[in-house]
Design a protein around this motif. Structure first.
Motif, PDB file in Angstrom:
ATOM      1  N   MET A   1       9.653  -0.444 -42.162  1.00  0.00           N
ATOM      2  CA  MET A   1       9.843  -1.874 -41.941  1.00  0.00           C
ATOM      3  C   MET A   1      11.173  -2.330 -42.541  1.00  0.00           C
ATOM      4  N   ARG A   2      11.457  -1.869 -43.752  1.00  0.00           N
ATOM      5  CA  ARG A   2      12.745  -2.219 -44.373  1.00  0.00           C
ATOM      6  C   ARG A   2      13.909  -1.706 -43.532  1.00  0.00           C
ATOM      7  N   GLN A   3      13.784  -0.485 -43.044  1.00  0.00           N
ATOM      8  CA  GLN A   3      14.832   0.083 -42.195  1.00  0.00           C
ATOM      9  C   GLN A   3      15.028  -0.778 -40.951  1.00  0.00           C
ATOM     10  N   TYR A   4      13.947  -1.125 -40.308  1.00  0.00           N
ATOM     11  CA  TYR A   4      13.988  -1.920 -39.075  1.00  0.00           C
ATOM     12  C   TYR A   4      14.617  -3.293 -39.319  1.00  0.00           C
TER      13      TYR A   4
ATOM     14  N   LYS B   1       5.009 -11.474 -48.361  1.00  0.00           N
ATOM     15  CA  LYS B   1       3.563 -11.214 -48.422  1.00  0.00           C
ATOM     16  C   LYS B   1       3.023 -10.817 -47.048  1.00  0.00           C
ATOM     17  N   SER B   2       3.476 -11.490 -46.000  1.00  0.00           N
ATOM     18  CA  SER B   2       2.979 -11.135 -44.661  1.00  0.00           C
ATOM     19  C   SER B   2       3.457  -9.742 -44.253  1.00  0.00           C
ATOM     20  N   GLN B   3       4.664  -9.355 -44.620  1.00  0.00           N
ATOM     21  CA  GLN B   3       5.155  -8.005 -44.331  1.00  0.00           C
ATOM     22  C   GLN B   3       4.374  -6.961 -45.121  1.00  0.00           C
ATOM     23  N   GLU B   4       4.025  -7.282 -46.369  1.00  0.00           N
ATOM     24  CA  GLU B   4       3.199  -6.380 -47.169  1.00  0.00           C
ATOM     25  C   GLU B   4       1.814  -6.219 -46.527  1.00  0.00           C
ATOM     26  N   MET B   5       1.263  -7.319 -46.036  1.00  0.00           N
ATOM     27  CA  MET B   5      -0.055  -7.266 -45.393  1.00  0.00           C
ATOM     28  C   MET B   5      -0.006  -6.406 -44.135  1.00  0.00           C
ATOM     29  N   ILE B   6       1.023  -6.601 -43.321  1.00  0.00           N
ATOM     30  CA  ILE B   6       1.168  -5.806 -42.107  1.00  0.00           C
ATOM     31  C   ILE B   6       1.302  -4.326 -42.459  1.00  0.00           C
ATOM     32  N   SER B   7       2.078  -4.026 -43.489  1.00  0.00           N
ATOM     33  CA  SER B   7       2.257  -2.632 -43.919  1.00  0.00           C
ATOM     34  C   SER B   7       0.944  -2.019 -44.379  1.00  0.00           C
ATOM     35  N   SER B   8       0.160  -2.777 -45.113  1.00  0.00           N
ATOM     36  CA  SER B   8      -1.127  -2.268 -45.593  1.00  0.00           C
ATOM     37  C   SER B   8      -2.104  -2.038 -44.447  1.00  0.00           C
ATOM     38  N   LEU B   9      -2.177  -2.982 -43.529  1.00  0.00           N
ATOM     39  CA  LEU B   9      -3.076  -2.822 -42.390  1.00  0.00           C
ATOM     40  C   LEU B   9      -2.644  -1.650 -41.508  1.00  0.00           C
ATOM     41  N   ALA B  10      -1.339  -1.521 -41.268  1.00  0.00           N
ATOM     42  CA  ALA B  10      -0.837  -0.403 -40.450  1.00  0.00           C
ATOM     43  C   ALA B  10      -1.037   0.931 -41.169  1.00  0.00           C
ATOM     44  N   GLY B  11      -0.745   0.975 -42.471  1.00  0.00           N
ATOM     45  CA  GLY B  11      -0.941   2.202 -43.240  1.00  0.00           C
ATOM     46  C   GLY B  11      -2.403   2.611 -43.291  1.00  0.00           C
ATOM     47  N   GLY B  12      -3.289   1.635 -43.461  1.00  0.00           N
ATOM     48  CA  GLY B  12      -4.724   1.922 -43.453  1.00  0.00           C
ATOM     49  C   GLY B  12      -5.198   2.433 -42.102  1.00  0.00           C
ATOM     50  N   THR B  13      -4.653   1.858 -41.043  1.00  0.00           N
ATOM     51  CA  THR B  13      -5.006   2.310 -39.695  1.00  0.00           C
ATOM     52  C   THR B  13      -4.560   3.754 -39.476  1.00  0.00           C
TER      53      THR B  13
END
Length: 136
Positions: free
Chosen positions: A26-29, A40-52
């Motif tokens: 995400m940081r790269q993008y 916070k929303s980027q962290e949430m997206i990262s956590s949900l995507a990583g969990g998936t």
């Protein structure tokens, strides 16, 4: 015992490993440096995507553990390889894939939300408590 240990190891290493990977991508993008903090929303997206991603990677292990723990197999020595070999013999590749991904939607939902809670919400809550404590 070995399958259960592998399951726990795979669960937690992939959960946090994939979150870190998604955060990096995400940081790269977004053209951010690794030191820049995500919103916070980027962290949430990262956590949900990583969990998936973690759930997708570990679902065959989860299914295997649930099959080993079935009441009908109580007290028996269950071979992980034999479980899948038997399914392949009786139904081919399709049946084996169906078995290995049984409960996928529920598992993805559970893992993604668990990672979100463990990685983000708990950290935010601790920060909130720390802010309250330091204001007194």
């Amino acid at each position: 015992m070995g399958v259960f240990s592998v399951k726990r190891f795979a669960d937690w290493t992939t959960r946090y490993g994939f979150v870190v990977l998604v955060e990096h991508e995400m940081r790269q993008y977004l053209g951010m440096s690794e030191k820049q903090k995500l919103s916070k929303s980027q962290e949430m997206i990262s956590s949900l995507a990583g969990g998936t991603l973690s759930a997708l990677a570990t679902v065959p292990i989860d299914v295997t553990v649930s099959m080993i723990q079935q009441a009908s197999k109580k007290g028996q020595k269950v071979s992980v390889i034999e479980i899948y070999r038997e399914k392949f013999r009786s139904g081919g590749v399709g049946a084996t894939m169906q078995l290995a991904t049984r409960g996928l939607v529920a598992r993805v939902t559970h893992v993604a939300l668990t990672v979100l809670m463990m990685k983000n919400v708990s950290s935010w809550f601790y920060s909130f408590l720390e802010d309250i404590a330091t204001k007194k």
